[in-house]
Design an enzyme around this catalytic site. Sequence first.
Site, mmCIF file in Angstrom:
data_model
loop_
_atom_site.group_PDB
_atom_site.id
_atom_site.type_symbol
_atom_site.label_atom_id
_atom_site.label_comp_id
_atom_site.label_asym_id
_atom_site.label_seq_id
_atom_site.Cartn_x
_atom_site.Cartn_y
_atom_site.Cartn_z
ATOM 1 N N TYR A 274 -3.574 16.986 -45.175
ATOM 2 C CA TYR A 274 -3.435 16.396 -43.830
ATOM 3 C C TYR A 274 -4.769 16.535 -43.077
ATOM 4 O O TYR A 274 -5.282 15.572 -42.499
ATOM 5 C CB TYR A 274 -2.300 17.080 -43.075
ATOM 6 C CG TYR A 274 -2.193 16.689 -41.614
ATOM 7 C CD1 TYR A 274 -1.724 15.434 -41.234
ATOM 8 C CD2 TYR A 274 -2.564 17.582 -40.601
ATOM 9 C CE1 TYR A 274 -1.630 15.073 -39.883
ATOM 10 C CE2 TYR A 274 -2.464 17.242 -39.259
ATOM 11 C CZ TYR A 274 -2.005 15.986 -38.907
ATOM 12 O OH TYR A 274 -1.905 15.636 -37.574
ATOM 13 N N GLY A 275 -5.337 17.736 -43.092
ATOM 14 C CA GLY A 275 -6.617 17.950 -42.414
ATOM 15 C C GLY A 275 -7.718 17.088 -43.028
ATOM 16 O O GLY A 275 -8.537 16.504 -42.303
ATOM 17 N N ALA A 276 -7.711 16.985 -44.341
ATOM 18 C CA ALA A 276 -8.734 16.170 -45.005
ATOM 19 C C ALA A 276 -8.592 14.707 -44.610
ATOM 20 O O ALA A 276 -9.588 14.006 -44.390
ATOM 21 C CB ALA A 276 -8.615 16.336 -46.520
ATOM 22 N N ALA A 277 -7.346 14.248 -44.492
ATOM 23 C CA ALA A 277 -7.121 12.850 -44.091
ATOM 24 C C ALA A 277 -7.631 12.635 -42.665
ATOM 25 O O ALA A 277 -8.348 11.660 -42.389
ATOM 26 C CB ALA A 277 -5.638 12.502 -44.188
ATOM 27 N N LYS A 278 -7.280 13.545 -41.766
ATOM 28 C CA LYS A 278 -7.735 13.398 -40.380
ATOM 29 C C LYS A 278 -9.261 13.480 -40.312
ATOM 30 O O LYS A 278 -9.892 12.778 -39.512
ATOM 31 C CB LYS A 278 -7.088 14.468 -39.493
ATOM 32 C CG LYS A 278 -5.583 14.277 -39.288
ATOM 33 C CD LYS A 278 -5.255 12.978 -38.583
ATOM 34 C CE LYS A 278 -3.860 12.968 -37.996
ATOM 35 N NZ LYS A 278 -3.485 11.648 -37.429
ATOM 36 N N ASN B 139 -2.735 5.742 -33.031
ATOM 37 C CA ASN B 139 -2.101 7.051 -32.853
ATOM 38 C C ASN B 139 -1.109 7.370 -33.972
ATOM 39 O O ASN B 139 -0.798 8.541 -34.194
ATOM 40 C CB ASN B 139 -1.408 7.060 -31.479
ATOM 41 C CG ASN B 139 -0.380 8.141 -31.344
ATOM 42 O OD1 ASN B 139 -0.707 9.313 -31.148
ATOM 43 N ND2 ASN B 139 0.900 7.777 -31.473
ATOM 44 N N ASP C 207 5.181 -1.359 -40.791
ATOM 45 C CA ASP C 207 4.671 -0.180 -41.501
ATOM 46 C C ASP C 207 3.170 -0.380 -41.673
ATOM 47 O O ASP C 207 2.718 -1.196 -42.492
ATOM 48 C CB ASP C 207 5.356 -0.034 -42.863
ATOM 49 C CG ASP C 207 4.858 1.203 -43.602
ATOM 50 O OD1 ASP C 207 3.832 1.799 -43.179
ATOM 51 O OD2 ASP C 207 5.480 1.583 -44.610
#
Length: 243
Positions: free
Chosen positions: A147-151, A84, A60
Amino acid sequence: MARQDARNIVVTGGGTGIGFEVARRFVDLGERVVIVGRRRSVLERAAVELGPDVTPLACDLADPDDVEAALASLPAQVDVLVNNAGSRETPMGAGPHAVLARWRGDFERNVLTAVLLTESIRDRLTPGTGRVITVSSIAALRGAGSYGAAKASLHAWNHFLAAQLGASGITANIVAPGTVSGTEFFGPRLDEAEVSRRAARTLLGRIGEPGEVAGAVVFLASEDARFITGEILHCNGGELLGR
Ligand SMILES: NC(=O)c1ccc[n+]([C@@H]2O[C@H](COP(=O)([O-])OP(=O)(O)OC[C@H]3O[C@@H](n4cnc5c(N)ncnc54)[C@H](OP(=O)(O)O)[C@@H]3O)[C@@H](O)[C@H]2O)c1
């Protein structure tokens, strides 16, 4: 069979979807590949399908203890690291606890999975030719909340990484896919109506396939890409520009 001068490739999330296709491409080029993910059975199945040059490693990547334990099983020299692994499991709800779970979870699943491993093996990257390739998303530029902020934070981190590794001749780049079918990412959310809706947002009129993203990753790992670093390679059928 791996070439005599095969490179050591590490692909996180290599048991399924885009990562599986990345691993397959490197095997086809005669490289040795370690695939990393949490589910041992999924990795072992993938390794059987991909052949003897693929080693499954269960870990993990968001858990520092697990990453530390995995270090002994990773190659002493890493030529290409493909970060990835990632996912979007959005807990619903608007209260502060739900918001915290969503933001913390997306950060752990998409940022820490890349950062913990990269920082732990950066001294193993081959000087002169080493490559780090991290998979973000079109969501980093076009919303998608936590999610977008993390990416998007992967993009900032990648620039920092490229600056640090550049003196050693190692490149660090991002591949940012649009919607890709045939992976576990969306699960049942990607039904026919959703595919059509997303295809209509692209200039090519279709969503992508895992192999099309894998091709971009393999290019950035190639000799031809040696002068490219700190970049974001968008792979979305024109969705970013839109119609
Ligand atoms: N599919 C799309 O439309 C799309 C679009 C843009 C970006 N992306 C990005 O592309 C990447 C690959 O996604 P995919 O579409 O191929 O989906 P996928 O089939 O769900 O692949 C994700 C892989 O990551 C592994 N993983 C997740 N969390 C992990 C952790 N904590 N530690 C180790 N491994 C972990 C999963 O294996 P385990 O569950 O066994 O750990 C799985 O093999 C992701 O970063 C995703 O955000 C996908």
